[in-house]
Enzyme design. Sequence first.
Site, PDB file in Angstrom:
ATOM      1  N   SER A   1       0.852  -1.194   0.000  1.00 14.95           N
ATOM      2  CA  SER A   1       0.000   0.000   0.000  1.00 14.95           C
ATOM      3  C   SER A   1       0.883   1.237   0.000  1.00 14.95           C
ATOM      4  O   SER A   1       1.710   1.428   0.901  1.00 14.95           O
ATOM      5  CB  SER A   1      -0.888   0.011   1.242  1.00 14.95           C
TER       6      SER A   1
ATOM      7  N   HIS B   1      -1.234  -1.355  -4.250  1.00 11.68           N
ATOM      8  CA  HIS B   1      -2.515  -1.048  -3.606  1.00 11.68           C
ATOM      9  C   HIS B   1      -2.591   0.458  -3.350  1.00 11.68           C
ATOM     10  O   HIS B   1      -1.721   1.031  -2.686  1.00 11.68           O
ATOM     11  CB  HIS B   1      -2.582  -1.837  -2.289  1.00 11.68           C
TER      12      HIS B   1
ATOM     13  N   ASP C   1      -4.861   3.460  -1.803  1.00 13.73           N
ATOM     14  CA  ASP C   1      -5.966   3.755  -0.888  1.00 13.73           C
ATOM     15  C   ASP C   1      -6.540   5.131  -1.171  1.00 13.73           C
ATOM     16  O   ASP C   1      -5.873   6.146  -0.982  1.00 13.73           O
ATOM     17  CB  ASP C   1      -5.462   3.698   0.561  1.00 13.73           C
TER      18      ASP C   1
ATOM     19  N   MET D   1      -9.262   7.766  -0.029  1.00  9.04           N
ATOM     20  CA  MET D   1     -10.110   8.093   1.131  1.00  9.04           C
ATOM     21  C   MET D   1     -10.673   9.494   0.951  1.00  9.04           C
ATOM     22  O   MET D   1      -9.971  10.394   0.475  1.00  9.04           O
ATOM     23  CB  MET D   1      -9.295   8.033   2.416  1.00  9.04           C
TER      24      MET D   1
ATOM     25  N   HIS E   1      -8.323   0.782  -3.845  1.00 12.85           N
ATOM     26  CA  HIS E   1      -9.201   0.515  -2.693  1.00 12.85           C
ATOM     27  C   HIS E   1      -9.965   1.798  -2.369  1.00 12.85           C
ATOM     28  O   HIS E   1      -9.400   2.733  -1.797  1.00 12.85           O
ATOM     29  CB  HIS E   1      -8.329   0.059  -1.513  1.00 12.85           C
TER      30      HIS E   1
ATOM     31  N   MET F   1     -12.234   3.910  -0.302  1.00 10.49           N
ATOM     32  CA  MET F   1     -12.875   4.116   1.000  1.00 10.49           C
ATOM     33  C   MET F   1     -13.591   5.456   0.914  1.00 10.49           C
ATOM     34  O   MET F   1     -13.192   6.451   1.529  1.00 10.49           O
ATOM     35  CB  MET F   1     -11.821   4.087   2.109  1.00 10.49           C
TER      36      MET F   1
ATOM     37  N   MET G   1     -11.179  -6.537   5.805  1.00 13.29           N
ATOM     38  CA  MET G   1     -10.318  -5.567   6.483  1.00 13.29           C
ATOM     39  C   MET G   1      -9.837  -6.157   7.814  1.00 13.29           C
ATOM     40  O   MET G   1     -10.635  -6.676   8.596  1.00 13.29           O
ATOM     41  CB  MET G   1     -11.081  -4.264   6.768  1.00 13.29           C
TER      42      MET G   1
ATOM     43  N   GLY H   1      -8.900   3.495   7.274  1.00 12.35           N
ATOM     44  CA  GLY H   1      -8.669   4.925   7.456  1.00 12.35           C
ATOM     45  C   GLY H   1      -7.211   5.300   7.619  1.00 12.35           C
ATOM     46  O   GLY H   1      -6.806   6.361   7.164  1.00 12.35           O
TER      47      GLY H   1
ATOM     48  N   ASP I   1      -6.245  -6.657   4.504  1.00 17.60           N
ATOM     49  CA  ASP I   1      -5.639  -5.323   4.472  1.00 17.60           C
ATOM     50  C   ASP I   1      -5.640  -4.744   5.880  1.00 17.60           C
ATOM     51  O   ASP I   1      -6.711  -4.538   6.466  1.00 17.60           O
ATOM     52  CB  ASP I   1      -6.466  -4.449   3.509  1.00 17.60           C
ATOM     53  N   GLY I   2      -4.452  -4.479   6.383  1.00 15.79           N
ATOM     54  CA  GLY I   2      -4.308  -3.845   7.692  1.00 15.79           C
ATOM     55  C   GLY I   2      -3.464  -4.671   8.637  1.00 15.79           C
ATOM     56  O   GLY I   2      -3.834  -5.790   8.988  1.00 15.79           O
ATOM     57  N   GLY I   3      -2.310  -4.125   8.998  1.00  9.39           N
ATOM     58  CA  GLY I   3      -1.465  -4.786   9.988  1.00  9.39           C
ATOM     59  C   GLY I   3      -0.789  -6.050   9.500  1.00  9.39           C
ATOM     60  O   GLY I   3      -0.318  -6.853  10.309  1.00  9.39           O
TER      61      GLY I   3
ATOM     62  N   GLY J   1       1.313  -2.053   4.051  1.00  6.89           N
ATOM     63  CA  GLY J   1       1.790  -0.683   3.861  1.00  6.89           C
ATOM     64  C   GLY J   1       3.025  -0.410   4.689  1.00  6.89           C
ATOM     65  O   GLY J   1       4.150  -0.415   4.172  1.00  6.89           O
TER      66      GLY J   1
HETATM   67  C1  DX5 Z   1      -6.165   1.256   5.757  1.00  5.98           C
HETATM   68  C2  DX5 Z   1      -5.736   1.007   4.343  1.00  5.98           C
HETATM   69  C3  DX5 Z   1      -4.580   0.106   4.228  1.00  5.98           C
HETATM   70  C4  DX5 Z   1      -3.317   0.618   4.882  1.00  5.98           C
HETATM   71  C5  DX5 Z   1      -2.612  -0.568   5.410  1.00  5.98           C
HETATM   72  O1  DX5 Z   1      -7.420   1.844   5.772  1.00  5.98           O
HETATM   73  O2  DX5 Z   1      -6.796   0.442   3.592  1.00  5.98           O
HETATM   74  O3  DX5 Z   1      -4.337  -0.266   2.872  1.00  5.98           O
HETATM   75  O4  DX5 Z   1      -2.467   1.308   4.030  1.00  5.98           O
HETATM   76  O5  DX5 Z   1      -1.519  -0.131   6.141  1.00  5.98           O
HETATM   77  P1  DX5 Z   1      -0.732  -1.082   7.127  1.00  5.98           P
HETATM   78  O6  DX5 Z   1      -0.227  -2.244   6.300  1.00  5.98           O
HETATM   79  O7  DX5 Z   1       0.337  -0.223   7.659  1.00  5.98           O
HETATM   80  O8  DX5 Z   1      -1.693  -1.553   8.172  1.00  5.98           O
HETATM   81 ZN    ZN Z   2      -6.331  -0.451   1.649  1.00  2.89          ZN
END
Ligand code: DX5
Ligand code: ZN
Length: 226
Positions: free
Chosen positions: A13, A36, A38, A40, A69, A71, A140, A145, A178-180, A200
Amino acid sequence: MKAMTTQIQIAPSILSADFCNLERDLKAIANADLVHVDVMDHHFVPNLTLGEPIVKRICEVTDLPVDVHLMIEDPDRWAPEFAKCGAYSVTFHMGAVHAPVRLARQLHDMGVKACFAVRPAEPVEPIFDILDEFDMILIMTVEPGFGGQKFLDNQMAKVRRLRDEITRRGLGTKIQVDGGVSPKTAHIVAEAGADVLVAGSAVYGAEDPAQAIDDIRDKAAAAFRA
Ligand code: DX5
Ligand code: ZN
């Protein structure tokens, strides 16, 4: 049913990249499978990132397929605009979309893959009846966010139920998380059945982003269960 040679895909990301050096940071992830992006809108999620002109330039500059992605509110209106930018896939959220099947078909008509996303408190089961309309489902593993949040392992039961349903019906739907996601959590999501991993901060926060990508891919491939 045993899945045939399922390929783990890594999608860094760019939320954690340097926005003033995006071209350089895109080159740094050349060994990834997707990039990826994002998007927002400060409404669907509290954060604000980037829009169509930047997505369009990313698509022009990178050789990787671009996984957008969204959001944002009203993806029914905006997803096709992002598809026009040259995206490989466009993801929209259960909590924002009004007509997911119509939108997925519209994206397919444009030659773009359609992905449906659920937030941590949203169930995946309502998608089962329309599962074959989508190329990928995004579970997710943080509240959307922001990058750099802690991985929610309580989402793994959802990933498992989705993997079981895909396997039972013999579908080719991909499961994205996606996330962590990091070298430390990659085996957990892969063991639950995810095959497209977004990362990310674990990629761009690493000294060697390419090495981090290979590390996450190797750990996931070793743990993947079909
Ligand atoms: C969060 C995004 C993710 C984010 C992930 O809302 O959709 O794509 O960049 O970041 P990490 O991998 O640091 O959790
Ligand atoms: Zn994302």
